[in-house]
Design a protein around this motif. Structure first.
Motif, PDB file in Angstrom:
ATOM      1  N   SER A  63       0.831  -1.215   0.000  1.00 51.41           N
ATOM      2  CA  SER A  63       0.000   0.000   0.000  1.00 51.41           C
ATOM      3  C   SER A  63       0.864   1.263   0.000  1.00 51.41           C
ATOM      4  CB  SER A  63      -0.918   0.003   1.228  1.00 51.41           C
ATOM      5  OG  SER A  63      -0.160   0.004   2.430  1.00 51.41           O
ATOM      6  N   LYS A  64       2.100   1.155   0.492  1.00 52.60           N
ATOM      7  CA  LYS A  64       2.901   2.365   0.754  1.00 52.60           C
ATOM      8  C   LYS A  64       3.161   3.234  -0.480  1.00 52.60           C
ATOM      9  CE  LYS A  64       4.796   0.697   5.103  1.00 52.60           C
ATOM     10  NZ  LYS A  64       5.212  -0.591   5.614  1.00 52.60           N
ATOM     11  N   PRO A  65       3.613   2.666  -1.610  1.00 56.29           N
ATOM     12  CA  PRO A  65       3.829   3.554  -2.762  1.00 56.29           C
ATOM     13  C   PRO A  65       2.549   4.235  -3.247  1.00 56.29           C
ATOM     14  CG  PRO A  65       4.192   1.230  -3.347  1.00 56.29           C
ATOM     15  CD  PRO A  65       4.062   1.286  -1.867  1.00 56.29           C
ATOM     16  N   GLN A  73       0.010  13.844  -4.518  1.00 54.81           N
ATOM     17  CA  GLN A  73      -0.966  14.507  -5.374  1.00 54.81           C
ATOM     18  C   GLN A  73      -1.787  15.521  -4.558  1.00 54.81           C
ATOM     19  OE1 GLN A  73      -1.295  13.719  -8.794  1.00 54.81           O
ATOM     20  NE2 GLN A  73      -2.691  15.457  -8.949  1.00 54.81           N
ATOM     21  N   ALA A  74      -2.094  15.164  -3.309  1.00 54.84           N
ATOM     22  CA  ALA A  74      -2.950  16.021  -2.475  1.00 54.84           C
ATOM     23  C   ALA A  74      -2.207  17.235  -1.927  1.00 54.84           C
ATOM     24  CB  ALA A  74      -3.541  15.195  -1.320  1.00 54.84           C
ATOM     25  N   ILE A  75      -0.935  17.053  -1.509  1.00 58.28           N
ATOM     26  CA  ILE A  75      -0.257  18.173  -0.821  1.00 58.28           C
ATOM     27  C   ILE A  75       0.932  18.723  -1.617  1.00 58.28           C
ATOM     28  CG2 ILE A  75      -0.957  17.225   1.439  1.00 58.28           C
ATOM     29  CD1 ILE A  75       2.050  16.610   1.944  1.00 58.28           C
ATOM     30  N   THR A 206      -0.063   1.122 -13.422  1.00 58.63           N
ATOM     31  CA  THR A 206      -0.522   2.520 -13.367  1.00 58.63           C
ATOM     32  C   THR A 206       0.640   3.429 -12.967  1.00 58.63           C
ATOM     33  OG1 THR A 206      -2.721   1.724 -12.764  1.00 58.63           O
ATOM     34  CG2 THR A 206      -2.273   4.062 -12.361  1.00 58.63           C
ATOM     35  N   LEU A 207       1.449   2.954 -12.008  1.00 62.82           N
ATOM     36  CA  LEU A 207       2.633   3.740 -11.615  1.00 62.82           C
ATOM     37  C   LEU A 207       3.638   3.823 -12.763  1.00 62.82           C
ATOM     38  CD1 LEU A 207       3.458   2.581  -7.949  1.00 62.82           C
ATOM     39  CD2 LEU A 207       2.394   4.733  -8.671  1.00 62.82           C
ATOM     40  N   GLY A 208       3.690   2.784 -13.584  1.00 61.74           N
ATOM     41  CA  GLY A 208       4.624   2.765 -14.710  1.00 61.74           C
ATOM     42  C   GLY A 208       4.078   3.477 -15.945  1.00 61.74           C
ATOM     43  N   ASN A 209       2.811   3.876 -15.863  1.00 63.09           N
ATOM     44  CA  ASN A 209       2.127   4.456 -17.031  1.00 63.09           C
ATOM     45  C   ASN A 209       1.756   5.917 -16.759  1.00 63.09           C
ATOM     46  OD1 ASN A 209       0.911   4.187 -19.638  1.00 63.09           O
ATOM     47  ND2 ASN A 209      -1.105   3.949 -18.678  1.00 63.09           N
ATOM     48  N   GLY A 210       2.631   6.607 -16.019  1.00 64.20           N
ATOM     49  CA  GLY A 210       2.388   8.026 -15.762  1.00 64.20           C
ATOM     50  C   GLY A 210       1.117   8.301 -14.979  1.00 64.20           C
ATOM     51  N   ILE A 225       4.379  12.704 -10.339  1.00 65.82           N
ATOM     52  CA  ILE A 225       4.254  12.059  -9.026  1.00 65.82           C
ATOM     53  C   ILE A 225       4.785  10.624  -9.120  1.00 65.82           C
ATOM     54  CG2 ILE A 225       2.604  11.296  -7.239  1.00 65.82           C
ATOM     55  CD1 ILE A 225       2.511  14.304  -7.395  1.00 65.82           C
ATOM     56  N   CYS A 226       4.439   9.939 -10.209  1.00 61.02           N
ATOM     57  CA  CYS A 226       4.891   8.544 -10.384  1.00 61.02           C
ATOM     58  C   CYS A 226       6.412   8.470 -10.380  1.00 61.02           C
ATOM     59  CB  CYS A 226       4.352   7.963 -11.683  1.00 61.02           C
ATOM     60  SG  CYS A 226       2.577   7.802 -11.660  1.00 61.02           S
ATOM     61  N   GLN A 227       7.021   9.445 -11.033  1.00 59.02           N
ATOM     62  CA  GLN A 227       8.488   9.477 -11.102  1.00 59.02           C
ATOM     63  C   GLN A 227       9.090   9.551  -9.696  1.00 59.02           C
ATOM     64  OE1 GLN A 227       9.443  12.474 -13.999  1.00 59.02           O
ATOM     65  NE2 GLN A 227      10.721  13.529 -12.519  1.00 59.02           N
ATOM     66  N   HIS A 228       8.492  10.346  -8.815  1.00 56.96           N
ATOM     67  CA  HIS A 228       8.993  10.454  -7.438  1.00 56.96           C
ATOM     68  C   HIS A 228       8.702   9.178  -6.643  1.00 56.96           C
ATOM     69  CE1 HIS A 228      10.175  14.542  -8.025  1.00 56.96           C
ATOM     70  NE2 HIS A 228       8.956  14.931  -8.329  1.00 56.96           N
ATOM     71  N   VAL A 229       7.526   8.605  -6.872  1.00 58.63           N
ATOM     72  CA  VAL A 229       7.173   7.368  -6.161  1.00 58.63           C
ATOM     73  C   VAL A 229       8.150   6.250  -6.533  1.00 58.63           C
ATOM     74  CG1 VAL A 229       5.406   5.569  -5.916  1.00 58.63           C
ATOM     75  CG2 VAL A 229       4.724   7.973  -5.960  1.00 58.63           C
ATOM     76  N   LEU A 230       8.464   6.152  -7.820  1.00 58.87           N
ATOM     77  CA  LEU A 230       9.393   5.094  -8.259  1.00 58.87           C
ATOM     78  C   LEU A 230      10.769   5.306  -7.636  1.00 58.87           C
ATOM     79  CD1 LEU A 230       8.348   4.662 -12.005  1.00 58.87           C
ATOM     80  CD2 LEU A 230       7.536   3.419 -10.012  1.00 58.87           C
ATOM     81  N   ALA A 231      11.157   6.568  -7.465  1.00 56.66           N
ATOM     82  CA  ALA A 231      12.460   6.849  -6.842  1.00 56.66           C
ATOM     83  C   ALA A 231      12.485   6.373  -5.385  1.00 56.66           C
ATOM     84  CB  ALA A 231      12.767   8.344  -6.919  1.00 56.66           C
ATOM     85  N   VAL A 232      11.416   6.641  -4.621  1.00 55.23           N
ATOM     86  CA  VAL A 232      11.450   6.170  -3.222  1.00 55.23           C
ATOM     87  C   VAL A 232      11.321   4.651  -3.138  1.00 55.23           C
ATOM     88  CG1 VAL A 232      10.714   8.299  -2.065  1.00 55.23           C
ATOM     89  CG2 VAL A 232       9.003   6.618  -2.715  1.00 55.23           C
ATOM     90  N   MET A 233      10.660   4.046  -4.109  1.00 54.74           N
ATOM     91  CA  MET A 233      10.620   2.568  -4.121  1.00 54.74           C
ATOM     92  C   MET A 233      12.030   2.011  -4.283  1.00 54.74           C
ATOM     93  SD  MET A 233       7.198   1.935  -6.423  1.00 54.74           S
ATOM     94  CE  MET A 233       7.360   0.154  -6.599  1.00 54.74           C
ATOM     95  N   VAL A 234      12.823   2.664  -5.101  1.00 53.05           N
ATOM     96  CA  VAL A 234      14.207   2.210  -5.291  1.00 53.05           C
ATOM     97  C   VAL A 234      15.004   2.359  -3.996  1.00 53.05           C
ATOM     98  CG1 VAL A 234      16.379   2.809  -6.451  1.00 53.05           C
ATOM     99  CG2 VAL A 234      14.288   2.539  -7.785  1.00 53.05           C
ATOM    100  N   THR A 235      14.768   3.445  -3.247  1.00 53.02           N
ATOM    101  CA  THR A 235      15.573   3.661  -2.036  1.00 53.02           C
ATOM    102  C   THR A 235      15.221   2.693  -0.918  1.00 53.02           C
ATOM    103  OG1 THR A 235      14.055   5.355  -1.185  1.00 53.02           O
ATOM    104  CG2 THR A 235      15.921   6.135  -2.490  1.00 53.02           C
ATOM    105  N   ALA A 236      13.936   2.320  -0.774  1.00 57.38           N
ATOM    106  CA  ALA A 236      13.569   1.513   0.403  1.00 57.38           C
ATOM    107  C   ALA A 236      12.421   0.528   0.177  1.00 57.38           C
ATOM    108  CB  ALA A 236      13.215   2.440   1.575  1.00 57.38           C
ATOM    109  N   GLY A 237      12.108   0.210  -1.083  1.00 56.61           N
ATOM    110  CA  GLY A 237      10.972  -0.683  -1.362  1.00 56.61           C
ATOM    111  C   GLY A 237      11.113  -2.068  -0.759  1.00 56.61           C
TER     112      GLY A 237
END
Ligand code: GLN
Length: 309
Positions: A63-65, A73-75, A206-210, A225-237
């Protein structure tokens, strides 16, 4: 060809007997260790599956990503980064040290502390308003209305004292934006959402499709937003073994203690697996083997480097 490779991966790893099913959340101990599902969703919505891809299980840390995407997206992604932290923790998912080490209560939205803090930022001034936001957002990622697995939720609710502790510590450091117990409860609810491997493949795609859901066409979050989410997945997924994972697959991934895993292939789609036995860091053993196998054979590693011709 993709179907043949997915079938081959299933056949290859179905017999792997390593790993233990999680039991610190009592309801998870009832999982069948032999269940093994694989599903790939392409960015155009095409699906390829093998094994128990329709077996429901709780989403847990996967659920985290998606939560982080919804909060960005909200803030706004800059505010989310500043409030939650995005550096690699190198520590287990439930680490308290991860919060203390930064000195400012920052960790990473892919571990419990950062995810509970992210949950507290959900729009709405009541638990129910925040939950409505979270549930609706996750359902948009999946392309169907998701529901809570009531048994898992009830079980985790009475055994999540360490998450309440993390939330209380965050609150003391002014890194929580809502009541600690309610924030933990909302986090527990979202971890209990029931999904299938097929759902997860579409959510990953969906995350891979912008941010556009391949089947419904719904633009759930902005591409940036997806680009940033994928980056944090790489750091600690995959928590403290995120380096091993990246070395082996070259792709952003996220695991959960119920045995699910997602791998995002930017611009191409998403891979999801379900197999409950976990390694010592809480990552599905067969899930990791499958992702590495398919990344190598389908040539998906983002760091692939060849001499110029
Ligand atoms: N709900 C679980 C917990 O907080 C999620 C952890 C996980 O999947 N790694 O402990």
């Amino acid at each position: 060809m993709v179907q043949q490779l997915v079938d081959a991966a299933h056949q290859c790893f179905a017999g792997v007997g390593e790993g233990e099913v999680a039991d610190y959340i009592p309801a998870l101990a009832a999982a069948n260790p032999d269940h093994f599902g694989i599903c790939i969703a392409a960015s155009d919505g095409q699906l390829v599956a093998a094994g128990q891809a329709e077996q429901p299980f709780s989403i847990q840390s996967i659920s985290k990503p998606f939560l982080f995407a919804l909060i960005c997206q909200a803030i706004g992604e800059d505010s989310a980064k500043e409030k939650l932290g995005v550096n690699s923790t190198g520590l287990p998912f439930n680490s308290v040290l991860a919060v203390e080490r930064s000195g400012e209560g920052l960790s990473n939205p892919m571990v419990n502390a950062g995810a509970i803090a992210a949950t507290s930022l959900a729009p709405g001034d009541s638990a129910e308003a925040k939950w409505a936001f979270i549930e609706a957002g996750f359902s948009r990622f999946a392309g169907r209305p998701l529901e809570i697995d009531a048994t898992v939720y009830a079980s985790e609710r009475v055994t999540n004292q360490s998450n309440v502790g993390i939330a209380t510590l965050l609150s003391a450091q002014e890194r929580l934006w809502f009541d600690p117990e309610i924030s933990t409860d909302l986090y527990t609810r979202q971890c209990s959402l029931s999904i299938t491997t097929r759902d997860l493949a579409l959510m990953a795609a969906t995350l891979g499709n912008g941010g556009r859901q391949p089947v419904s066409g719904d633009q759930v979050v902005d591409p940036v937003i997806c680009q940033h989410v994928l980056a944090v997945m790489v750091t600690a997924g995959l928590y403290e073994t995120s380096g091993d994972w990246l070395y082996d697959t070259g792709l952003p991934g996220k695991s959960g203690v119920s045995g699910g895993m997602i791998t995002v292939i930017p611009g191409k789609g998403g891979l999801a697996t379900f197999s409950p036995p976990l390694d010592g860091a809480g990552n599905s053993v067969r899930g990791q083997l499958t992702a590495q196998y398919l990344s190598e054979r389908l040539g998906l590693n983002l760091f692939a480097s060849r001499p110029a011709t």
